[in-house]
Design a protein around this motif. Structure first.
Motif, PDB file in Angstrom:
ATOM      1  N   ASN A  79       0.794  -1.179   0.211  1.00  0.00           N
ATOM      2  CA  ASN A  79      -0.081   0.100   0.039  1.00  0.00           C
ATOM      3  C   ASN A  79       0.685   1.231   0.028  1.00  0.00           C
ATOM      4  OD1 ASN A  79      -3.262  -0.598   0.782  1.00  0.00           O
ATOM      5  ND2 ASN A  79      -1.765  -2.322   0.899  1.00  0.00           N
ATOM      6  N   VAL A  80       1.848   1.244  -0.796  1.00  0.00           N
ATOM      7  CA  VAL A  80       2.661   2.352  -0.980  1.00  0.00           C
ATOM      8  C   VAL A  80       2.156   3.349  -1.721  1.00  0.00           C
ATOM      9  CG1 VAL A  80       4.956   3.230  -1.672  1.00  0.00           C
ATOM     10  CG2 VAL A  80       4.839   0.886  -0.801  1.00  0.00           C
ATOM     11  N   SER A  81       2.211   4.657  -1.013  1.00  0.00           N
ATOM     12  CA  SER A  81       1.687   5.938  -1.806  1.00  0.00           C
ATOM     13  C   SER A  81       2.649   7.086  -1.633  1.00  0.00           C
ATOM     14  CB  SER A  81       0.298   6.324  -1.334  1.00  0.00           C
ATOM     15  OG  SER A  81      -0.271   7.651  -1.929  1.00  0.00           O
ATOM     16  N   LEU A  82       3.071   7.743  -2.713  1.00  0.00           N
ATOM     17  CA  LEU A  82       4.052   8.907  -2.833  1.00  0.00           C
ATOM     18  C   LEU A  82       3.147  10.273  -2.645  1.00  0.00           C
ATOM     19  CD1 LEU A  82       6.645   9.962  -2.873  1.00  0.00           C
ATOM     20  CD2 LEU A  82       6.444  10.196  -5.652  1.00  0.00           C
ATOM     21  N   ALA A  83       3.403  11.224  -1.512  1.00  0.00           N
ATOM     22  CA  ALA A  83       2.543  12.340  -1.568  1.00  0.00           C
ATOM     23  C   ALA A  83       3.068  13.359  -2.799  1.00  0.00           C
ATOM     24  CB  ALA A  83       3.235  12.996  -0.265  1.00  0.00           C
ATOM     25  N   ASN A  84       2.098  14.091  -3.072  1.00  0.00           N
ATOM     26  CA  ASN A  84       2.073  14.814  -4.373  1.00  0.00           C
ATOM     27  C   ASN A  84       2.334  16.362  -4.246  1.00  0.00           C
ATOM     28  OD1 ASN A  84      -0.833  15.446  -3.752  1.00  0.00           O
ATOM     29  ND2 ASN A  84      -1.458  15.161  -5.616  1.00  0.00           N
ATOM     30  N   ASP A  85       2.615  16.617  -2.886  1.00  0.00           N
ATOM     31  CA  ASP A  85       2.725  17.799  -2.407  1.00  0.00           C
ATOM     32  C   ASP A  85       4.005  18.608  -2.446  1.00  0.00           C
ATOM     33  OD1 ASP A  85       3.902  16.589  -0.444  1.00  0.00           O
ATOM     34  OD2 ASP A  85       2.617  17.251   1.453  1.00  0.00           O
ATOM     35  N   GLY A  86       4.910  17.831  -3.314  1.00  0.00           N
ATOM     36  CA  GLY A  86       6.209  18.172  -3.199  1.00  0.00           C
ATOM     37  C   GLY A  86       7.304  17.857  -2.082  1.00  0.00           C
ATOM     38  N   SER A  87       6.484  16.975  -1.187  1.00  0.00           N
ATOM     39  CA  SER A  87       7.559  16.768   0.251  1.00  0.00           C
ATOM     40  C   SER A  87       8.136  15.317  -0.256  1.00  0.00           C
ATOM     41  CB  SER A  87       6.673  16.553   1.498  1.00  0.00           C
ATOM     42  OG  SER A  87       5.613  15.386   1.202  1.00  0.00           O
ATOM     43  N   LYS A  88       7.781  14.630  -1.032  1.00  0.00           N
ATOM     44  CA  LYS A  88       8.284  13.348  -1.334  1.00  0.00           C
ATOM     45  C   LYS A  88       8.114  12.302  -0.423  1.00  0.00           C
ATOM     46  CE  LYS A  88      11.431  15.097  -4.801  1.00  0.00           C
ATOM     47  NZ  LYS A  88      12.960  15.399  -5.179  1.00  0.00           N
ATOM     48  N   ARG A  89       7.288  12.310   0.556  1.00  0.00           N
ATOM     49  CA  ARG A  89       7.185  11.573   1.537  1.00  0.00           C
ATOM     50  C   ARG A  89       6.192  10.458   1.120  1.00  0.00           C
ATOM     51  NH1 ARG A  89       3.740  15.084   5.752  1.00  0.00           N
ATOM     52  NH2 ARG A  89       3.061  15.993   3.881  1.00  0.00           N
ATOM     53  N   VAL A  90       6.539   9.431   1.849  1.00  0.00           N
ATOM     54  CA  VAL A  90       6.041   7.899   1.134  1.00  0.00           C
ATOM     55  C   VAL A  90       5.444   7.339   2.433  1.00  0.00           C
ATOM     56  CG1 VAL A  90       6.605   5.774   0.360  1.00  0.00           C
ATOM     57  CG2 VAL A  90       7.825   7.606  -0.340  1.00  0.00           C
ATOM     58  N   ALA A  91       4.075   7.107   2.155  1.00  0.00           N
ATOM     59  CA  ALA A  91       3.074   6.331   3.189  1.00  0.00           C
ATOM     60  C   ALA A  91       3.182   4.766   2.765  1.00  0.00           C
ATOM     61  CB  ALA A  91       1.651   6.806   3.182  1.00  0.00           C
ATOM     62  N   PHE A  92       3.214   4.038   3.776  1.00  0.00           N
ATOM     63  CA  PHE A  92       3.010   2.385   3.407  1.00  0.00           C
ATOM     64  C   PHE A  92       2.653   1.864   4.707  1.00  0.00           C
ATOM     65  CE2 PHE A  92       7.329   3.202   5.079  1.00  0.00           C
ATOM     66  CZ  PHE A  92       7.496   2.049   5.741  1.00  0.00           C
ATOM     67  N   LEU A  93       2.172   0.455   4.503  1.00  0.00           N
ATOM     68  CA  LEU A  93       1.739  -0.310   5.465  1.00  0.00           C
ATOM     69  C   LEU A  93       2.780  -1.661   5.678  1.00  0.00           C
ATOM     70  CD1 LEU A  93      -2.264  -0.507   4.895  1.00  0.00           C
ATOM     71  CD2 LEU A  93      -0.860   0.963   6.562  1.00  0.00           C
ATOM     72  N   ASP A  94       2.634  -2.135   7.083  1.00  0.00           N
ATOM     73  CA  ASP A  94       3.873  -3.130   6.925  1.00  0.00           C
ATOM     74  C   ASP A  94       3.105  -4.329   7.936  1.00  0.00           C
ATOM     75  OD1 ASP A  94       3.910  -2.392   9.634  1.00  0.00           O
ATOM     76  OD2 ASP A  94       6.006  -2.753   9.979  1.00  0.00           O
ATOM     77  N   PHE A  95       3.878  -5.317   7.866  1.00  0.00           N
ATOM     78  CA  PHE A  95       3.455  -6.544   8.784  1.00  0.00           C
ATOM     79  C   PHE A  95       3.733  -6.631  10.303  1.00  0.00           C
ATOM     80  CE2 PHE A  95       2.760  -6.819   4.343  1.00  0.00           C
ATOM     81  CZ  PHE A  95       1.368  -7.498   4.135  1.00  0.00           C
ATOM     82  N   GLY A  96       4.031  -5.592  10.902  1.00  0.00           N
ATOM     83  CA  GLY A  96       4.571  -5.623  12.366  1.00  0.00           C
ATOM     84  C   GLY A  96       6.033  -6.145  12.451  1.00  0.00           C
TER      85      GLY A  96
END
Length: 948
Positions: free
Chosen positions: A521-538
């Motif tokens: 579930n990786v998603s790259l912010a489109n606000d210029g910050s290049k932050r990456v949100a994702f989920l893991d398995f603990g």
């Protein structure tokens, strides 16, 4: 006030006769279009003033007593056809009569005296109540008697009269054992027992005023006043019928984009011939905030087991997708009402969406044969891209785009060799809009397999796709940064592609982040910050960063542009995250701010909620709730409001509230039209819904730039004040005014009891008060007011008001109707010539003010049903035909004294040439009629222009 013992005595006295009536009829009674069985009734000794209908006692093949909604009559409205059969297999109670003034005040307090009519009788039905007022009454009565409540909500808003006009987050719980409004099916089951509008209080016997409940001099079977006295709210949202049988039917899951409600029965102002059992509306669109002096309600009690809704697609369902957060709550987070949420309904496989500009929230499902995954909203909010395959699964996948609306249009396919998976919109540095996609969205753990896949883009412009171009090897479907320096992806490993210094992604390097642990579930912010949100398995890395162990997907992790963890957000207790995506078009002022939309999975593994996550503080807002909601994408419009003049953004342009009346929605868009075309328009069209439906600005000659300011409800006083407050001040190029001469409702008063919006409703909206406090901007239009108006709450039906500069486009052709309704007695003007004179004087004020500005005025009489010529009435709202003829001659004669005024009579006392194919109903034109009338009006203005 009717006391408890009085109620009980009255009910028992009437019900004493019921067994004898049933014996005489043998229970089987032929009525109109169907044969029905009377369910037994008895006094409800536990609930004061209510009667129990034992629907469970009568069985048929559908498992309950049948109630018949709608009709097979071909002359009925589309909303009343065909007939739907509702089988009710449960017992319920309903009020013998409409809730009285005394009962309402007993529960709600004496501050509500004005809900009753002038004589203040305690036995009059309470009127001038909104649907929300009825909900509050039901809940308060439930609480007073120790029951749960049938309605929940998050906030309420009241107008200056004390009416509840907004109830955000409203949810009806049919399973509650509580007081509530009856459903349409329940109401009809009661009304159908003894339906005869001629023997009720109606326009022929009421003197045009409501009467005490149960006071008509005849014996009813049990319930009284259902076909007369006042119309009544029922519980249901408005929806269309299907020729089928539904068990325990409770209506539509929501009210559509307009938030429409249903009202039933007849009133003291209706001719009995126009009161039909199947009628379900009023003269104009009814919303939860509507109110009228002829509209009340009666109460019901009891739970509805296994309730079934039927959506606008005609499919019955035992559950709903329910919007939880109000439009205001979403606006308070994302800073604008111009927000859209789209997601996959995994039960149906279709895309569904919520448009928060609408205020009245509805979940709209786009019915399609295509399986739709991973929707992504276009930068302008108009389209949605989606694919037929899903992340983590290799195999065939196609991608399409389609309008984000219920408009019937064929999805446009992205034509490419091989698979097209996980499409994402992207704007290039040169301004081109492209869709980035991957050739496969499967497991990316094996590097060789991953590198054998690739990332592509295809340009989209003017409704067409260009030729797909390969960007680089590797299936990077988590997003590409706005500067094209970073691409990410997930589905087992968190992979990143980083542009080399001075280079591009095409020759960038590939790397694996998060220490090679499992991520998705990786998603790259489109606000210029290049932050990456994702989920893991603990995993170990996540636990070390968080400082405590957690389960799969129980933390939403955020990494910076180098892959270093910077934040972890915990899921709510009992839930885990899934399908997380950054909000689109949201640029956070804080480097650690922003919003992410995600699903929440409960302990049973069901994706039961979609939520908005505030990245800065970790707070979570529930957006919608349902059975299986997947792959959300949320978009908001970028805001660019000039700071000049420093307008108060909480007041300026705020001409509407969420969950508001249709007439207020109309006026909100008329104000936007005013500010948008103030420097361009030279023709202003004013008046009622007749010009709003019947005059098309786009059809005028190029010499004319017309704007349609028609609205409803309307009076000539409203048109006068709209001109004086706004139009004369700001439309400097104005040359012509077209005003509807709706003489059949020239019985309205110039005051708060009339239909002048500026005296009845404007005080409820900050925008109008703000304008008034600044003298309606007489010294000059303030920069930024248009932008604030555009971004305030509105309607997802915006195109219906704006596309043709104010003509309402959703007018379906039907017919003039051979038996047109007459809403008022044609003699009602006989003793009120003063009202006609007052209306005429208001018209003269318009004409005189226009003359000062060298503006010409056309008084337009709109066509109505030719069948009125067979009655004593001029039109829908009465007036003797002889009175109308005399008045029209008086108006035509005004041209001698005021040469800038002329009457254009398109009705000709019913002897006109507008056919059935050109009419919506008895007094409105549809598109075909609008084109003809506009052409004639245009020719008239051209001839006047030539003379000038």
């Amino acid at each position: 006030m009717l006391k408890h013992n009085t109620h009980t005595f009255f009910v028992e006295k009437v019900l004493f006769l019921v067994p004898f009536l049933l014996v005489l009829s043998g229970c089987d009674t032929f009525f109109g279009e169907h044969v029905w069985l009377n369910a037994p009734v008895e006094a409800d000794n536990s609930h004061d003033g209510l009667i129990v209908i034992k629907a469970s006692k009568v069985k048929n093949s559908s498992g309950g007593t049948l109630s018949y909604l709608g009709t097979y009559a071909t002359t009925a409205k589309a909303s009343e056809f065909p007939q739907l059969r509702a089988a009710l297999n449960y017992d319920f109670s309903m009020g013998m009569h409409e809730v009285t003034c005394a009962e309402f005040k007993d529960i709600m307090g004496t501050a509500f005296d004005e809900r009753c009519n002038d004589d203040g009788s305690d036995l009059l039905p309470v009127t001038k109540v909104t649907y929300y007022d009825a909900v509050l009454y039901a809940n308060e009565r439930s609480k007073r008697e120790g029951y749960d409540t049938a309605y929940s909500y998050t906030s309420t808003t009241f107008d200056a009269s004390g009416n509840c006009i907004s109830m955000e987050g409203l949810v009806f719980q049919p399973e509650a054992e509580a007081y509530r409004l009856p459903t349409e099916a329940e109401w009809l089951m009661a009304a159908d027992r003894d339906w005869n509008p001629s023997y009720e209080w109606n326009a022929l016997n009421s003197g045009f005023e409501p009467k005490n409940v149960c006071s008509y001099p005849r014996m009813h079977g049990d319930f009284c006043d259902m076909a007369g006295n006042v119309k009544e709210w029922v519980s249901d949202w408005f929806g269309y019928f299907k020729d089928t049988t539904v068990t325990n039917f409770v209506g539509a899951p929501d009210g559509g984009v307009l938030g429409e409600r249903i009202i039933k029965g007849g009133s003291y102002r209706n001719d009995p011939s126009s009161i039909k059992l199947y009628n379900r509306g009023d003269v104009y669109i009814v919303t939860s905030a509507s109110k009228s002096e002829y509209l009340g309600f009666r109460i019901a009690f009891g739970k509805i087991p296994d309730a079934i809704w039927m959506g606008h697609d005609g499919k019955a369902r035992g559950s709903r997708i329910i919007p939880m957060a109000s439009a205001t709550a979403v606006k308070n987070n994302l800073e604008t009402y111009r927000t859209k949420l789209v997601f996959r309904n995994d039960v149906s496989g279709n895309l569904a969406y919520v448009d928060y500009v609408n205020g009245t929230l509805t979940v709209t499902e786009i019915v399609d044969s295509l399986d739709s995954y991973h929707p992504d909203i276009s930068p302008d909010g108009r389209f949605v891209a989606f694919c037929t395959g899903m992340e983590g699964v290799s195999g065939k996948s196609e991608a399409y785009i389609r309008p984000l609306s219920i408009t019937k249009s064929k999805p446009l396919k992205i034509k490419a060799k091989g698979n097209v998976s996980i499409p994402r919109w992207h704007v290039l540095e040169n301004g081109d809009t492209v869709i980035v996609y991957v050739s496969d969205a499967g497991n990316n753990k094996d590097e060789a397999v991953f590198k054998s896949k690739s990332t592509w883009q295809v340009k989209y412009a003017n409704g067409r796709f260009g030729t797909p171009q390969k960007l680089f090897d590797g299936a990077y479907h988590g997003g590409i940064s706005s500067d094209n320096k970073l691409a990410v992806t997930g589905a087992r490993l968190l992979r990143a592609r980083i542009a080399t210094s001075g280079g591009t992604l095409a020759n960038g390097r590939d790397t694996v982040w998060y220490n090679g642990e499992q991520a998705c579930n990786v998603s790259l912010a489109n606000d210029g910050s290049k932050r990456v949100a994702f989920l893991d398995f603990g995993g170990k890395t996540g636990i070390e960063f968080v400082g405590e162990s957690y389960g799969t997907h129980e933390r939403l992790l955020i990494a910076d542009s180098m892959g270093r963890l910077v934040k972890a957000i915990a899921s709510p207790e009992g839930y885990s995250f899934d399908h997380a995506e950054w909000a689109l078009n949201y640029a956070s002022a804080d480097s650690d701010g922003g919003f992410i939309v995600a699903t929440l999975t409960n302990a049973n593994g069901a994706h039961a909620k979609i939520v908005l996550v505030n990245v800065k503080d970790g707070s979570i807002l529930d957006l919608v709730e349902g059975d299986e909601l997947w792959h959300p994408s949320i978009w908001r419009k970028k805001i660019d409001i000039p700071e000049k003049n420093k307008l108060d953004i909480d007041s300026a342009g705020v001409y509407l509230r969420p969950y508001d009346k249709w007439e207020s929605v109309i006026m909100r868009y008329k104000m936007e039209l005013l500010w948008k075309y103030r420097d361009s328009a030279n023709v202003a069209i004013l008046g009622s819904s007749r010009p709003m439906f019947g005059v098309s600005p786009s059809q005028f000659d190029k010499k004319f730039f017309a704007v349609n300011f028609g609205q409803t409800p309307n009076s000539i006083y409203m048109s006068r004040d709209f001109l004086n407050y706004y139009i004369f001040k700001h439309m400097k190029k104005l040359k012509y005014i077209v005003v509807s001469l709706d003489i059949d409702f020239w019985n309205k008063v110039d005051g708060p009891d009339g239909d002048n919006f500026f005296l009845t409703d404007a005080e409820n909206y900050p925008g109008y008060i703000y304008d008034r406090n600044h003298d309606y901007w007489e010294k000059g239009y303030p920069e930024g007011l248009l932008e604030l108006t555009e971004n305030a709450v509105g309607s997802s039906e915006e195109n219906h008001y704006m596309k043709d500069k104010g003509r309402y486009l959703n007018a379906v052709c039907h017919s003039w109707r051979d038996e047109p309704q007459i809403e008022q007695d044609s003699t009602c003007f006989d003793e009120h010539r003063d009202l006609i004179d007052d209306s005429k004087n208001a018209l003269l004020t318009i004409v005189k003010e226009a003359a000062k500005r060298d503006i010409r005025v056309v008084g337009l009489i709109f066509p109505q049903s030719p069948a009125y010529a067979k009655t004593g009435a001029f039109g829908r709202y009465g007036m003797r035909r002889s009175t109308a003829q005399k008045l029209i001659r008086e108006l035509e004669a005004l041209n001698k004294e005021y040469p800038n005024f002329v009457v254009m009579d398109e009705n000709k006392m019913g002897d006109h040439d507008y056919t059935d194919l050109m009419a919506v109903d008895e007094d409105h034109l549809c598109n075909g009629g609008s084109m003809i009338l506009t052409s004639r009006l245009n020719d008239f203005l051209l001839s006047w222009e030539a003379k000038k």
